[in-house]
Design a protein around this motif. Structure first.
Motif, short mmCIF file in Angstrom:
data_model
loop_
_atom_site.label_atom_id
_atom_site.label_comp_id
_atom_site.label_asym_id
_atom_site.label_seq_id
_atom_site.Cartn_x
_atom_site.Cartn_y
_atom_site.Cartn_z
N LEU A 1 2.30 32.78 73.47
CA LEU A 1 1.57 33.43 74.56
C LEU A 1 1.22 34.87 74.23
O LEU A 1 0.08 35.30 74.45
CB LEU A 1 2.41 33.39 75.84
N VAL A 2 2.17 35.64 73.71
CA VAL A 2 1.93 37.07 73.52
C VAL A 2 0.93 37.37 72.41
O VAL A 2 0.43 38.49 72.32
CB VAL A 2 3.25 37.86 73.28
N LYS A 3 0.58 36.38 71.62
CA LYS A 3 -0.47 36.57 70.60
C LYS A 3 -1.80 36.93 71.25
O LYS A 3 -2.65 37.54 70.62
CB LYS A 3 -0.61 35.32 69.74
N ALA A 4 -1.97 36.55 72.52
CA ALA A 4 -3.22 36.83 73.24
C ALA A 4 -3.20 38.19 73.94
O ALA A 4 -4.22 38.59 74.50
CB ALA A 4 -3.48 35.72 74.25
N PHE A 5 -2.10 38.89 73.92
CA PHE A 5 -2.02 40.21 74.55
C PHE A 5 -2.84 41.20 73.73
O PHE A 5 -3.06 41.01 72.54
CB PHE A 5 -0.57 40.68 74.64
N PRO A 6 -3.26 42.30 74.34
CA PRO A 6 -4.05 43.31 73.61
C PRO A 6 -3.28 43.88 72.41
O PRO A 6 -2.06 44.05 72.46
CB PRO A 6 -4.28 44.41 74.66
N ALA A 7 -4.02 44.19 71.37
CA ALA A 7 -3.42 44.71 70.13
C ALA A 7 -2.62 45.99 70.36
O ALA A 7 -1.59 46.20 69.70
CB ALA A 7 -4.50 44.95 69.08
N GLU A 8 -3.04 46.81 71.31
CA GLU A 8 -2.32 48.07 71.54
C GLU A 8 -0.90 47.84 72.09
O GLU A 8 -0.08 48.75 72.08
CB GLU A 8 -3.09 49.02 72.45
N GLU A 9 -0.62 46.63 72.55
CA GLU A 9 0.73 46.31 73.05
C GLU A 9 1.65 45.76 71.96
O GLU A 9 2.80 45.44 72.24
CB GLU A 9 0.64 45.30 74.20
N LYS A 10 1.16 45.68 70.73
CA LYS A 10 1.95 45.08 69.65
C LYS A 10 3.33 45.70 69.51
O LYS A 10 4.33 45.00 69.34
CB LYS A 10 1.20 45.17 68.32
N LEU B 1 4.93 46.26 74.66
CA LEU B 1 5.33 45.12 75.48
C LEU B 1 5.54 43.84 74.66
O LEU B 1 6.52 43.12 74.88
CB LEU B 1 4.30 44.89 76.59
N ILE B 2 4.66 43.57 73.72
CA ILE B 2 4.82 42.36 72.90
C ILE B 2 6.16 42.40 72.18
O ILE B 2 6.92 41.43 72.20
CB ILE B 2 3.67 42.21 71.88
N ASP B 3 6.46 43.51 71.55
CA ASP B 3 7.73 43.64 70.82
C ASP B 3 8.92 43.46 71.76
O ASP B 3 9.89 42.78 71.42
CB ASP B 3 7.79 45.01 70.14
N GLN B 4 8.85 44.04 72.95
CA GLN B 4 9.96 43.92 73.89
C GLN B 4 10.15 42.49 74.37
O GLN B 4 11.29 42.01 74.47
CB GLN B 4 9.73 44.85 75.09
N ILE B 5 9.06 41.80 74.67
CA ILE B 5 9.17 40.41 75.13
C ILE B 5 9.74 39.53 74.03
O ILE B 5 10.64 38.72 74.26
CB ILE B 5 7.80 39.86 75.60
#
Length: 128
Positions: A28-37, A40-44
């Motif tokens: 799922l998080v692959k679809a999040f914006p790149a600036e969240e890499k 938020l992506i890392d935290q999730i």
């Protein structure tokens, strides 16, 4: 659900369900914006991975008290993961439906984890 004698953490239903959830979240998080890499992506990803890690680490401990402690930490990581999903919703990265879906998935894993904790608590006290 729980067998007598030694079993690998990979055989635990709770570890398997947490692994499924972790892998689903990773997709799922692959679809999040790149600036969240690195935010938020890392935290999730880290909190969802922590659930499995804590269950596995606790499984390797000698006493049931230690196993319970690590399972309780895994439960905390589930709560942290849900909080990150709420953040993702607040940032409009996921829909209301997706938030509810992952809330339900996290609750399912938590119920199984709570059952495993109850099982560990029901065992005879450890002898030092």
């Amino acid at each position: 659900m729980f067998k007598e004698g030694f079993q690998s953490f990979e055989e635990l239903d709770v570890w398997k369900k947490a692994r499924d959830l972790k892998n689903e979240i990773f997709q799922l998080v692959k679809a999040f914006p790149a600036e969240e890499k690195y935010r938020l992506i890392d935290q999730i990803v880290r909190s969802s991975r922590s659930v499995n890690s804590q269950i596995a680490e606790g499984h390797g401990k000698r006493t049931n008290k230690d196993k319970i402690k690590y399972c309780t930490q895994a439960r905390g990581s589930l709560s942290e993961t849900l909080n990150h999903f709420i953040d993702a919703f607040d940032c409009s990265y996921i829909t209301t439906e997706q938030l509810q879906y992952y809330r339900n998935r996290i609750n399912q894993v938590e119920k199984i984890l709570n059952g495993y904790i109850r099982y560990l608590k029901s065992l005879p006290p450890d002898i030092s």
